[in-house]
Design an enzyme around this catalytic site. Structure first.
Site, PDB file in Angstrom:
ATOM      1  N   HIS A 100       9.072  17.388  26.641  1.00  0.00           N
ATOM      2  CA  HIS A 100      10.242  18.247  26.432  1.00  0.00           C
ATOM      3  C   HIS A 100      11.216  17.981  27.576  1.00  0.00           C
ATOM      4  CE1 HIS A 100       8.244  20.671  23.273  1.00  0.00           C
ATOM      5  NE2 HIS A 100       7.158  20.355  23.958  1.00  0.00           N
ATOM      6  N   GLN A 109       3.402  18.352  41.865  1.00  0.00           N
ATOM      7  CA  GLN A 109       2.560  18.031  43.015  1.00  0.00           C
ATOM      8  C   GLN A 109       1.996  16.622  42.857  1.00  0.00           C
ATOM      9  OE1 GLN A 109      -1.459  19.833  43.519  1.00  0.00           O
ATOM     10  NE2 GLN A 109      -0.578  20.720  45.383  1.00  0.00           N
ATOM     11  N   ASN A 184      16.811  25.598  30.804  1.00  0.00           N
ATOM     12  CA  ASN A 184      17.822  26.514  30.286  1.00  0.00           C
ATOM     13  C   ASN A 184      17.269  27.268  29.074  1.00  0.00           C
ATOM     14  OD1 ASN A 184      18.667  25.165  27.702  1.00  0.00           O
ATOM     15  ND2 ASN A 184      19.439  23.563  29.062  1.00  0.00           N
ATOM     16  N   ARG A 186      18.241  27.688  25.991  1.00  0.00           N
ATOM     17  CA  ARG A 186      18.150  26.970  24.714  1.00  0.00           C
ATOM     18  C   ARG A 186      16.894  26.101  24.670  1.00  0.00           C
ATOM     19  NH1 ARG A 186      22.501  22.471  22.445  1.00  0.00           N
ATOM     20  NH2 ARG A 186      21.931  22.580  20.243  1.00  0.00           N
ATOM     21  N   ARG A 195       5.655  25.245  20.511  1.00  0.00           N
ATOM     22  CA  ARG A 195       4.388  25.334  21.229  1.00  0.00           C
ATOM     23  C   ARG A 195       3.763  26.726  21.225  1.00  0.00           C
ATOM     24  NH1 ARG A 195       2.532  20.105  22.274  1.00  0.00           N
ATOM     25  NH2 ARG A 195       4.212  18.826  23.126  1.00  0.00           N
TER      26      ARG A 195
END
Length: 230
Positions: A100, A109, A184, A186, A195
């Protein structure tokens, strides 16, 4: 059980006056009024005070937001950003999450610069246990033993002088990581629609989607209906 870890999600910061920013962005598209006047002027207050005319309750500002999201004009929601701490998530989830890309920023990390050796600050690598493994005692025992063996292999390579960037090749997808993520609104709504629990996503990323929703809605309750529609 060893260095087993659970997911933690925390909203660190988000766009101030998010609702007013959304209103300004929306009205900029449909009003001759300058954005600076929309943000600082009286239009927002009027929309807040007037009852919604669509019969769905709330203020006329709520009606405006419902109309924009319902019509798919959600580019106006890109002006609202949320930054999260994602802790104790697996490398499996990381691979899924970074698919995404639009509207997301990730700082992860590093296994190259952060040692997973047992004698270093972390005390060895941490790992995620899938519920379907945890639910079967024999499988859980075998899994924990495997993690211990992989830790021993990493430690041995480190003792032999192998650099972290190469020793990490023996670490599993189960190895956990920490992420600072900004997205953001959207992008978050799109992510949640794909998901969220019940949509066929793997358990860990579905759990993440729900935790993200909870954090956003706790900060900005007016956004709850838009996640429900996702």
């Amino acid at each position: 059980m060893g260095n087993e870890i659970n997911m933690h999600v925390e909203l660190l910061t988000y766009t101030p006056e998010a609702r007013k920013i959304a209103f300004t962005a929306i009205r900029t598209c449909y009003s001759p009024t300058e954005p600076s006047d929309l943000f600082e002027g009286v239009q927002y207050e009027k929309y807040q005070e007037q009852t919604a005319t669509d019969g769905q309750g709330g203020s006329d500002a709520d009606r405006l937001f419902r109309h924009i999201v319902g019509s798919g004009h959600t580019s106006t929601m890109e002006h609202i950003n949320f930054t999260f701490a994602l802790e104790g998530v697996s490398r499996v989830l990381l691979a899924q999450l970074t698919r995404h890309r639009a509207g997301f920023s990730f700082s992860v990390q590093s296994q190259r610069y952060v040692s997973d050796a047992s004698d270093k600050k972390k005390g060895g690598f941490h790992y995620v246990v899938p519920p379907k493994i945890a639910d079967i005692p024999e499988a859980a025992e075998y899994y924990a033993e495997l993690m211990e063996n992989l830790q021993a292999a990493y430690d041995k390579l480190a003792q032999l002088g192998v650099p972290r960037e190469d020793a990490r090749f023996v670490l599993p997808n189960a190895a956990s990581t920490n992420i600072t993520m900004t997205a953001n609104l959207r992008a978050l709504l799109t992510f949640y629609s794909k998901r969220r629990p019940g949509r066929g996503a793997q358990w860990e990323i579905a759990q993440l989607a729900e935790k993200l929703r909870q954090e956003v809605v706790k900060a900005e309750p007016w956004l709850d209906p838009f996640f429900e529609q996702a």
